[in-house]
Design an enzyme around this catalytic site. Structure first.
Site, PDB file in Angstrom:
ATOM      1  N   LYS A 182       0.858  -1.192   0.000  1.00 15.08           N
ATOM      2  CA  LYS A 182       0.000   0.000   0.000  1.00 15.08           C
ATOM      3  C   LYS A 182       0.886   1.232   0.000  1.00 15.08           C
ATOM      4  CE  LYS A 182      -1.773   2.887   2.399  1.00 15.08           C
ATOM      5  NZ  LYS A 182      -1.803   4.402   2.357  1.00 15.08           N
ATOM      6  N   GLU A 256       9.862   1.006  10.897  1.00 11.59           N
ATOM      7  CA  GLU A 256      10.868   2.065  10.775  1.00 11.59           C
ATOM      8  C   GLU A 256      10.102   3.369  10.905  1.00 11.59           C
ATOM      9  OE1 GLU A 256      12.607   5.088   9.450  1.00 11.59           O
ATOM     10  OE2 GLU A 256      12.753   4.133   7.484  1.00 11.59           O
ATOM     11  N   CYS A 290      13.115  10.557   7.838  1.00 15.84           N
ATOM     12  CA  CYS A 290      12.978  10.063   9.213  1.00 15.84           C
ATOM     13  C   CYS A 290      14.269  10.231  10.002  1.00 15.84           C
ATOM     14  CB  CYS A 290      12.580   8.587   9.202  1.00 15.84           C
ATOM     15  SG  CYS A 290      10.972   8.265   8.468  1.00 15.84           S
ATOM     16  N   GLU A 387       9.204  15.600  16.096  1.00 12.84           N
ATOM     17  CA  GLU A 387       9.640  15.502  14.707  1.00 12.84           C
ATOM     18  C   GLU A 387       8.820  16.473  13.856  1.00 12.84           C
ATOM     19  OE1 GLU A 387      10.799  11.913  11.689  1.00 12.84           O
ATOM     20  OE2 GLU A 387       8.840  11.795  12.647  1.00 12.84           O
TER      21      GLU A 387
END
Length: 476
Positions: A182, A256, A290, A387
């Site tokens: 996906k 992750e 990331c 973040e």
């Protein structure tokens, strides 16, 4: 000072269809319930294509196709034969790399020089590398005669759409698994181009299935009882939900997730080299990384010099058309992400940190944010802890090496870190104490298909790439 002339890459090399179906059992099919959404160019806000939205019934069909292919074709196939398909896919990607790079830049907003020089070479390299493992799994160090797990359900993010696909699909196929993937709803076009590549490579039907959609589609893939292995790259918040949904089911899971990486510059570092690494660490891909070096920790004695040189270097960055080969900073991927970046930078200013951006005119249309650094940042500030996932750098200082390590580790994340010093002993000392899955030494954001990547703490678990990345796709 000479001005750069525009150097746009041709868009004519890419043929974007008006609409795309789902890729199930080797064919493009219409969704069973007829849902659709639009993919938008973030640099211009123009609609690129209408994308099918997969329902639960569509995911059921994709998983069934993957199960049949796994049991009858791909699982029993000798590794040496599977390798031929992976090598074929790798070569086709390399041959079509210019087209795929342009398509990625249009759909994602990242500069063409990044998709052309970083993303696509790595995508091809991952398939070449894992093709080499397909007939050598007995020698991977995971015991004799390791077997594939079965059907892998994989959900990938929008920041590196095709590269994240390669990180997940290549090891899954090399180990004998089949895939239901996906892609992110804002960047589905290169995944759908990959579906065409699978057909061009004559990959057996059902080995790779691609179901497009938003969060509900991803949840349907992750929670499907016919999926044996789940792999997810994305936010920590969604990762937590996935871990809860998978708990107790017996499914394999690798995650992750987010990061708030520290880039540590010691006083003895080569300053110009360190500044280049800092710029690459946070402004590469508009900070949509990331493992971005979003916290700069600089030793007090050189802080002023580092900041002066950093500001001078930032003033040379070129923001604009992602298809211009001179562009350093492209568009923010979506209006939603731009809103989050703006909200967190406003919070940073309200908390007392001082923002600075170079003179940087922004285009009138599209989603844009100027490269920004914050000084006067305290560890308790939200911009030092959360973040942001944008081109925003928080600058903190330290006096002693011990203080640097303590500040660097003062985060719930643990994906990556960078250390800049001329002393090898200090480099090793710091790397040993940093709680991060990857530590870069006098560089940042460097990747290789042969090297494992992954995080600690709230940055997830499991590894992707290298020999270690095979383990999650093998029943050992």
């Amino acid at each position: 000072m000479f001005e750069y002339a525009p150097a746009p890459e041709s868009r004519a090399i890419v043929d974007i269809k008006p609409s795309y179906g789902l890729f199930v059992n080797g064919e493009f099919v219409d969704p069973k319930e007829g849902g659709a959404f639009k993919s938008v160019n973030p640099a211009t806000e123009e609609t690129l294509a209408e994308i099918a939205e997969a329902s639960q019934a569509d995911v059921d069909a994709a998983v069934a196709a993957a199960r049949t292919a796994y049991q009858k074709v791909w699982g029993p196939m000798p590794g040496s034969e599977r390798a031929k398909y992976l090598y074929r896919i790798a070569r086709i990607i390399a041959e079509r790399s210019r087209e795929l790079a342009v398509l990625e830049s249009i759909d994602n907003g990242k500069p063409i020089k990044e998709t052309r020089d970083v993303d696509l070479p790595l995508v091809s390299a991952h398939f070449f590398y894992h093709a080499g493992w397909a007939d050598k799994l007995d020698h991977a160090g995971f015991g004799p005669q390791p077997r594939p797990v079965g059907v892998a359900g994989q959900v990938i993010p929008w920041n590196f759409p095709l590269l994240m696909l390669a990180w997940k699909v290549a090891p899954a196929l090399a180990c004998g698994n089949t895939v239901v993937l996906k892609p992110a709803e804002t960047t589905p076009l290169t995944a759908l181009a990959f579906a065409e590549i699978c057909r061009e490579a004559d990959l057996p039907p059902g080995v790779v299935n691609i179901v497009t959609g938003a969060g509900d589609t991803g949840a349907a893939v992750v929670s499907h009882p016919g999926v044996d292995k789940v792999a997810f790259t994305g936010s920590t918040a969604v990762g937590r939900l996935i871990a809860k949904s998978v708990a107790g089911t017996g499914k394999r899971l690798t995650l992750e997730l987010g990061g708030k990486a520290a880039n540590i510059v010691f006083a003895d570092a080569a300053i110009d080299q360190a500044v280049e690494g800092v710029v690459n660490g946070i402004f590469f891909n508009q900070g949509h990384v990331c493992c971005a070096g979003s916290r700069l920790l600089v030793q007090e004695s050189v802080a002023e010099e580092v900041l002066d040189r950093l500001k001078r270097r930032m003033s040379t960055l070129r923001l604009g058309d992602p298809l211009d080969k001179n562009t350093d900073i492209g568009a923010i991927n979506s209006a939603e992400q731009l809103t989050r970046i703006r909200e967190l930078t406003e919070v940073g200013s309200a908390e007392g940190a001082e923002p600075w951006s170079p003179q940087c005119p922004l285009p009138d249309t599209g989603y844009w944010f100027a490269p920004t650094i914050f000084t006067g940042v305290q560890q308790a500030h939200r911009i030092a802890r959360e973040e942001i996932f944008g081109p925003v750098l928080s600058v903190l200082t330290f006096r002693t090496p011990e203080e640097a390590i303590e500040k660097a580790n003062n985060t719930p994340y643990g994906l990556s870190a960078g250390v800049w010093t001329e002393k090898g002993s200090r480099m090793l000392w710091a790397a040993d104490r940093l709680k991060a899955g990857v530590v870069w030494a006098n560089t940042f954001n460097k990747f290789d298909a042969t090297s494992p990547f992954g995080g600690l703490k709230e940055s997830g678990y499991g590894r992707e790439g290298g020999r270690q990345g095979l383990e999650a796709y093998l029943d050992v």
